[in-house]
Design a protein around this motif. Structure first.
Motif, mmCIF file in Angstrom:
data_model
loop_
_atom_site.group_PDB
_atom_site.id
_atom_site.type_symbol
_atom_site.label_atom_id
_atom_site.label_comp_id
_atom_site.label_asym_id
_atom_site.label_seq_id
_atom_site.Cartn_x
_atom_site.Cartn_y
_atom_site.Cartn_z
ATOM 1 N N THR A 92 0.803 -1.235 0.000
ATOM 2 C CA THR A 92 0.000 0.000 0.000
ATOM 3 C C THR A 92 0.831 1.278 0.000
ATOM 4 O O THR A 92 0.277 2.359 -0.218
ATOM 5 N N LEU A 93 2.137 1.181 0.224
ATOM 6 C CA LEU A 93 2.949 2.392 0.401
ATOM 7 C C LEU A 93 2.848 3.350 -0.780
ATOM 8 O O LEU A 93 2.585 4.543 -0.596
ATOM 9 N N THR A 94 3.061 2.873 -1.994
ATOM 10 C CA THR A 94 3.059 3.767 -3.152
ATOM 11 C C THR A 94 1.718 4.479 -3.302
ATOM 12 O O THR A 94 1.680 5.694 -3.506
ATOM 13 N N GLY A 95 0.616 3.744 -3.179
ATOM 14 C CA GLY A 95 -0.708 4.356 -3.300
ATOM 15 C C GLY A 95 -0.960 5.394 -2.216
ATOM 16 O O GLY A 95 -1.516 6.463 -2.488
ATOM 17 N N GLN A 96 -0.548 5.096 -0.992
ATOM 18 C CA GLN A 96 -0.739 6.050 0.101
ATOM 19 C C GLN A 96 0.099 7.309 -0.126
ATOM 20 O O GLN A 96 -0.353 8.425 0.147
#
Length: 189
Positions: A92-96
């Motif tokens: 989820t890091l990139t999307g967040q």
């Protein structure tokens, strides 16, 4: 603020401090920093997280100590104030981070920028350069949609988007050139 209240807030740290390499430096630096806020070591060598009530006042205090050549500052590596923190998974890091760019673009004018991710933990699970590239492309697209011209530059950029992770917690900040010149100890890698 009571020590207990400070301890509760450190889960939402707003400052990361790195320690210059060498024996005894972390404990000496933490003794000094604890006069200014709540700081504790992390599970990563020479990396401490902290919470201060007023980051601008904290940074000005460090700047004054540097100007006064206070000896304890030799134990300080660098300081990164973060504006927001959140928990993430490698997936989820990139999307967040892309979502977190929306308010940052509003504060940017035309010029140059780059995204710098300092990852601590999750080796092989988060690819720093790939995340930087994807988030940078997204930020550039957001700027273009807002009628702003922002170009990627790694040399003397007008803006640096600092992304700092400690395990599965992430902090971000927008550091413009004027800010980085005023506080030269705020240096994202």
């Amino acid at each position: 603020m009571s020590l207990y209240a400070q301890e509760k807030k450190v889960g939402s740290w707003n400052v990361i401090v790195t320690v210059a390499p060498g024996p005894g430096r972390e404990s000496r630096l933490l003794r000094q920093l604890r006069r200014l806020g709540y700081f504790k070591p992390t599970e990563f060598k020479n990396v401490c997280s902290g919470h201060v009530e007023d980051t601008a006042q904290f940074l000005e205090g460090l700047r004054a100590a540097r100007e006064n050549q206070e000896p304890w500052l030799s134990d300080l590596g660098r300081v990164i104030p973060v504006e927001q923190t959140f928990s993430f998974t490698p997936e989820t890091l990139t999307g967040q981070l892309k979502q977190a760019m929306i308010p940052l673009v509003a504060r940017m004018t035309e010029g140059t920028f780059h995204v710098r991710l300092e990852r601590r933990g999750l080796p092989g699970q988060v690819m720093s350069q790939e995340v930087e590239r994807q988030v940078g492309e997204h930020l550039q697209a957001l700027a273009e949609a807002a009628g702003k011209r922002l170009q990627v530059s790694f040399a003397h950029a007008d803006y640096v988007v600092a992304v700092e992770t400690i395990g599965t917690r992430c902090g971000i900040a927008l550091l413009d050139r004027t800010f980085r010149e005023r506080f030269p100890f705020v240096l994202p890698h």
